[in-house]
Design a protein around this motif. Structure first.
Motif, PDB file in Angstrom:
ATOM      1  N   GLU A 156       0.812  -1.209   0.000  1.00 32.48           N
ATOM      2  CA  GLU A 156       0.000   0.000   0.000  1.00 32.48           C
ATOM      3  C   GLU A 156       0.850   1.265   0.000  1.00 32.48           C
ATOM      4  N   GLU A 157       1.981   1.243   0.687  1.00 32.28           N
ATOM      5  CA  GLU A 157       2.842   2.423   0.705  1.00 32.28           C
ATOM      6  C   GLU A 157       3.673   2.541  -0.563  1.00 32.28           C
ATOM      7  N   PRO A 171       0.110   3.046  -3.657  1.00 32.64           N
ATOM      8  CA  PRO A 171      -1.278   3.217  -3.210  1.00 32.64           C
ATOM      9  C   PRO A 171      -2.256   3.333  -4.374  1.00 32.64           C
ATOM     10  N   PHE A 221      -2.669  -0.688  -5.048  1.00 35.46           N
ATOM     11  CA  PHE A 221      -3.080  -1.545  -3.936  1.00 35.46           C
ATOM     12  C   PHE A 221      -3.968  -0.841  -2.918  1.00 35.46           C
ATOM     13  N   GLY A 222      -4.279   0.417  -3.129  1.00 36.74           N
ATOM     14  CA  GLY A 222      -5.147   1.153  -2.221  1.00 36.74           C
ATOM     15  C   GLY A 222      -4.372   1.765  -1.077  1.00 36.74           C
ATOM     16  N   ASN A 270      -3.052   2.576   2.705  1.00 37.47           N
ATOM     17  CA  ASN A 270      -2.637   1.717   3.808  1.00 37.47           C
ATOM     18  C   ASN A 270      -3.764   1.662   4.836  1.00 37.47           C
ATOM     19  N   SER A 272     -10.702   3.445  -3.005  1.00 34.63           N
ATOM     20  CA  SER A 272      -9.833   2.277  -3.004  1.00 34.63           C
ATOM     21  C   SER A 272     -10.474   1.085  -3.713  1.00 34.63           C
ATOM     22  N   ASN A 278      -9.997   1.811  -7.486  1.00 37.59           N
ATOM     23  CA  ASN A 278      -8.620   2.123  -7.866  1.00 37.59           C
ATOM     24  C   ASN A 278      -8.529   3.348  -8.765  1.00 37.59           C
TER      25      ASN A 278
END
Length: 103
Positions: free
Chosen positions: A57-58, A61, A64-65, A67, A85, A88
């Motif tokens: 996530e980091e 983002p 993967f959206g 965090n 999220s 996307n």
């Protein structure tokens, strides 16, 4: 934690070690650490497998959206973040949702 943090803490030696573990080029990781390139989804998975301090996530983002452990400091309604999220992509509206809108 992301690649920039590893580079800031451990320097070039840390990037070389991470690149070796993830089977990629340290020069490419340097470009990712300095913001010139973004790691692709396959590389992100290799990097996370190689170093558990990194999170998908980091690192990306946009793919993967956000965090899930990060706290929202913007005051946005949580439904906007969930919608963003799950699709996307960005929600183009900047208005806050009022309670009971069901969006």
């Amino acid at each position: 934690m992301d690649i920039k943090d590893i580079y800031a803490i451990e320097g070039p030696a840390g990037l070389r070690q991470l690149a070796t573990a993830a089977h990629t080029d340290p020069k490419y990781l340097y470009q990712c650490a300095t913001g010139r390139k973004l790691p692709g989804p396959k590389l992100v998975n290799k990097l996370v497998d190689a170093d558990r301090r990194l999170t998908r996530e980091e690192l990306r983002p946009d793919i993967f959206g956000p965090n899930p452990q990060a706290q929202s400091i913007t005051g946005q309604d949580h439904r906007v973040a969930e919608r963003r999220s799950s699709t996307n992509r960005r929600v183009t509206t900047r208005r806050k949702l009022s309670p009971g809108t069901g969006i």
